[in-house]
Write a protein that holds these residues in place. Structure first.
Motif, PDB file in Angstrom:
ATOM      1  N   GLU A 237       0.825  -1.205   0.000  1.00 48.35           N
ATOM      2  CA  GLU A 237       0.000   0.000   0.000  1.00 48.35           C
ATOM      3  C   GLU A 237       0.861   1.258   0.000  1.00 48.35           C
ATOM      4  OE1 GLU A 237      -3.280   2.197   2.951  1.00 48.35           O
ATOM      5  OE2 GLU A 237      -2.579   0.148   3.359  1.00 48.35           O
ATOM      6  N   HIS A 238       2.029   1.173   0.602  1.00 45.33           N
ATOM      7  CA  HIS A 238       2.907   2.340   0.730  1.00 45.33           C
ATOM      8  C   HIS A 238       4.127   2.272  -0.190  1.00 45.33           C
ATOM      9  CE1 HIS A 238       0.631   2.401   4.543  1.00 45.33           C
ATOM     10  NE2 HIS A 238       0.795   3.713   4.485  1.00 45.33           N
ATOM     11  N   TYR A 239       4.137   1.332  -1.130  1.00 44.76           N
ATOM     12  CA  TYR A 239       5.325   1.155  -1.969  1.00 44.76           C
ATOM     13  C   TYR A 239       5.638   2.401  -2.791  1.00 44.76           C
ATOM     14  CZ  TYR A 239       8.770  -1.460  -4.704  1.00 44.76           C
ATOM     15  OH  TYR A 239       9.935  -1.905  -5.281  1.00 44.76           O
ATOM     16  N   ARG A 240       4.619   3.201  -3.055  1.00 42.68           N
ATOM     17  CA  ARG A 240       4.834   4.437  -3.816  1.00 42.68           C
ATOM     18  C   ARG A 240       5.815   5.371  -3.112  1.00 42.68           C
ATOM     19  NH1 ARG A 240       0.557   4.989  -0.623  1.00 42.68           N
ATOM     20  NH2 ARG A 240       0.162   7.003   0.388  1.00 42.68           N
ATOM     21  N   LEU A 241       5.954   5.251  -1.795  1.00 44.72           N
ATOM     22  CA  LEU A 241       6.862   6.123  -1.039  1.00 44.72           C
ATOM     23  C   LEU A 241       8.307   5.960  -1.488  1.00 44.72           C
ATOM     24  CD1 LEU A 241       5.469   5.590   2.591  1.00 44.72           C
ATOM     25  CD2 LEU A 241       4.930   7.453   1.002  1.00 44.72           C
ATOM     26  N   PHE A 242       8.619   4.835  -2.114  1.00 47.22           N
ATOM     27  CA  PHE A 242      10.002   4.542  -2.469  1.00 47.22           C
ATOM     28  C   PHE A 242      10.349   4.942  -3.901  1.00 47.22           C
ATOM     29  CE2 PHE A 242       8.821   1.667   0.941  1.00 47.22           C
ATOM     30  CZ  PHE A 242       9.879   1.824   1.829  1.00 47.22           C
ATOM     31  N   ARG A 243       9.448   5.633  -4.585  1.00 47.37           N
ATOM     32  CA  ARG A 243       9.714   6.017  -5.973  1.00 47.37           C
ATOM     33  C   ARG A 243      11.008   6.821  -6.078  1.00 47.37           C
ATOM     34  NH1 ARG A 243       3.384   7.733  -7.098  1.00 47.37           N
ATOM     35  NH2 ARG A 243       2.653   5.615  -7.552  1.00 47.37           N
ATOM     36  N   GLY A 244      11.878   6.399  -6.974  1.00 48.39           N
ATOM     37  CA  GLY A 244      13.134   7.104  -7.203  1.00 48.39           C
ATOM     38  C   GLY A 244      14.213   6.809  -6.193  1.00 48.39           C
ATOM     39  N   THR A 245      13.954   5.974  -5.196  1.00 51.75           N
ATOM     40  CA  THR A 245      14.957   5.682  -4.165  1.00 51.75           C
ATOM     41  C   THR A 245      15.754   4.442  -4.535  1.00 51.75           C
ATOM     42  OG1 THR A 245      13.545   4.208  -2.854  1.00 51.75           O
ATOM     43  CG2 THR A 245      13.377   6.592  -2.405  1.00 51.75           C
ATOM     44  N   PRO A 246      16.961   4.276  -3.944  1.00 52.55           N
ATOM     45  CA  PRO A 246      17.709   3.043  -4.202  1.00 52.55           C
ATOM     46  C   PRO A 246      16.966   1.806  -3.708  1.00 52.55           C
ATOM     47  CG  PRO A 246      18.791   4.399  -2.521  1.00 52.55           C
ATOM     48  CD  PRO A 246      17.738   5.238  -3.148  1.00 52.55           C
ATOM     49  N   SER A 247      16.182   1.936  -2.642  1.00 51.38           N
ATOM     50  CA  SER A 247      15.429   0.775  -2.154  1.00 51.38           C
ATOM     51  C   SER A 247      14.522   0.218  -3.245  1.00 51.38           C
ATOM     52  CB  SER A 247      14.598   1.152  -0.927  1.00 51.38           C
ATOM     53  OG  SER A 247      15.427   1.410   0.183  1.00 51.38           O
ATOM     54  N   LYS A 248      13.847   1.101  -3.975  1.00 51.57           N
ATOM     55  CA  LYS A 248      12.961   0.625  -5.043  1.00 51.57           C
ATOM     56  C   LYS A 248      13.764   0.030  -6.200  1.00 51.57           C
ATOM     57  CE  LYS A 248       8.768   1.829  -7.626  1.00 51.57           C
ATOM     58  NZ  LYS A 248       9.153   1.208  -8.891  1.00 51.57           N
TER      59      LYS A 248
END
Length: 477
Positions: free
Chosen positions: A100-111
């Protein structure tokens, strides 16, 4: 969702083409992980991974930290409470909250790491979100039940040549002994390509008297070694004994996560503070001073036994008291500090910086010191090398800034290559691929600007990915 073949390469078409070719030179090289935190029992026991939530979400403070910043508590993500309060135990529920919160990682190395892992390791070429959460969970669960997704099978598939774990002097080395026994029984390394797992000596919890449980660990060290740790000389003798045990278990390095890079060469003062700490009489200043005194003692030991020192200071541990009180260490409450190296390390370097048997790899969370301090130190001492950007800086932009800041002073050959610094075993290939792409992109720019030839850049790319870490961390042994 697709993984673009030119991801992280320059936007300029000509430079991108150069980067693409440089990356091709390194893409299939074996992976070296000389600084990491995978639990060695994972490989020794070779049990199936747990459910997707407990594999990807629960142990990863990169992920739990981001979600907590948006109001999702660690308990809601399955992190066990140190106070015995209820935490979510249903894996599918935890996974659903994460999706549900995966969008928070957009553009991050985690994603970047996770998308690569989902696609390349597990064969899911879709975007994770609320609508696909169950599909992901079911697909991952099915794969994790297959023998091909056991830790050793993935170790071989990932083409890992060396995986270094991290243990304290009072930790058991039994998992490493079990792996050694299996290797001896089989007549070869159990990995199809001869890969091996080695340990790393990390004594932080024995050199910080303010760390809860310190007295108990000093006693445990005495029991393990048969040495009298009631005296400072006995304490040092016990540490030397454990270093020999670690070397027998394959260790080539030590690892030191001090708050600062402060060092002091004064064995008498170290002995006095140690005695006061054992008596419960050391004040705050002495407790903060003792790790810096011990860094010099450890450097002295490295000259004796050849272990490569790694120093990664600058993390203000457990800064968020509420998180620490509720869920303990390593749940995302740590914050970087400004860190000074030039004056702080001078006592250690005065003593051993020019010794032919001494080698130290320096890391930082403070990128303001890349060009001002770290690059000149690496260029000024034959014993000093620069570790890869780690933790808050193991990102595309952090890696680019590192290369731009240190290369012109330290060159490439005073840097130690990439380390993944991870507990997340399945993300290791993704992290190495990201680093190799960033280095290819940087080298491509130098070629496009006619500052290096294509052949030189190809050599450097291979050295950064493989030859330098193999040499500097002592993995050629």
């Amino acid at each position: 969702m697709t993984l673009h073949p030119d991801r992280l390469f320059p936007a300029d078409e000509r430079t991108r083409a150069i980067a693409r070719e440089l990356h091709r030179q390194t893409a299939d090289l074996p992976l070296l992980s000389p600084h990491g935190h995978v639990d060695p029992r994972l490989i020794a026991e070779n049990l199936p991974f747990p459910d997707p939530a407990r594999l990807f979400v629960v142990p990863d403070h990169y992920l739990t930290r981001m979600l907590y910043s948006q109001g999702v508590t660690p308990g809601e993500l399955g992190v066990a409470s140190v106070r015995g309060e209820p935490s979510e135990i249903d894996g599918r529920t935890i996974w659903g909250r994460f999706a549900e919160h995966y969008r928070l990682f957009r553009g991050t190395p985690s994603k970047l790491w996770l998308d690569h892992t989902f696609a390349e390791v597990f064969g899911i070429y879709k975007e994770l979100g609320p609508d696909t959460a169950d599909e992901f969970y079911d697909h991952l669960s099915a794969r994790l039940a297959e023998p091909a997704y056991r830790p050793r099978a993935l170790f071989e598939r990932f083409n890992i040549e060396v995986l270094a774990t991290t243990e304290s002097p009072v930790d058991s080395l039994e998992p490493h002994a079990a792996l050694a026994a299996q290797t001896a029984a089989d007549g070869r390394a159990w990995g199809g390509r001869g890969g091996k797992v080695v340990t790393t000596f990390r004594p932080d919890n024995l050199v910080e008297p303010g760390w809860p449980g310190w007295h108990d660990r000093v006693e445990a060290l005495a029991e393990l070694t048969g040495e009298d740790t009631a005296t400072f000389d006995g304490f040092l003798t016990a540490l030397r004994s454990r270093r020999r045990d670690f070397i027998a278990a394959g260790a080539t390095c030590t690892d030191h996560g001090n708050l600062t890079a402060y060092t002091e060469d004064d064995p008498k003062a170290a002995a006095e503070i140690y005695a006061r700490a054992l008596a419960g009489e050391a004040d705050e200043a002495e407790i903060l001073r003792f790790p810096g005194l011990m860094l010099v003692e450890f450097a002295r030991m490295s000259v004796e036994d050849g272990l490569v020192m790694q120093l990664h200071p600058g993390s203000n541990r457990n800064h968020n008291e509420w998180l620490h009180a509720g869920w303990g260490r390593d749940v995302g409450g740590d914050i970087p500090n400004a860190t000074e190296y030039t004056r702080a390390l001078k006592p250690l370097l005065d003593a051993f910086g020019n010794h032919p048997r001494f080698r130290i790899v320096l890391y930082t969370l403070d990128e303001t010191v890349f060009s001002r301090e770290l690059a000149p130190l690496a260029g000024g001492y034959a014993s000093v090398f620069l570790g890869a950007p780690w933790w808050f800086l193991d990102s595309p932009e952090g890696m680019r800034r590192f290369r731009e800041a240190v290369h012109e002073t330290a060159g490439f050959y005073n840097t130690a290559g990439f380390v993944d610094d991870t507990r997340a075993f399945c993300s290791i290939p993704a992290r190495h691929d990201l680093a190799r792409r960033i280095d290819a992109a940087y080298l491509a720019r130098l070629v496009a600007e006619h500052r290096m030839t294509d052949a030189e850049a190809a050599d450097v790319a291979v050295d950064l990915a493989y030859n330098l870490p193999r040499k500097i961390y002592g993995l050629e042994k």
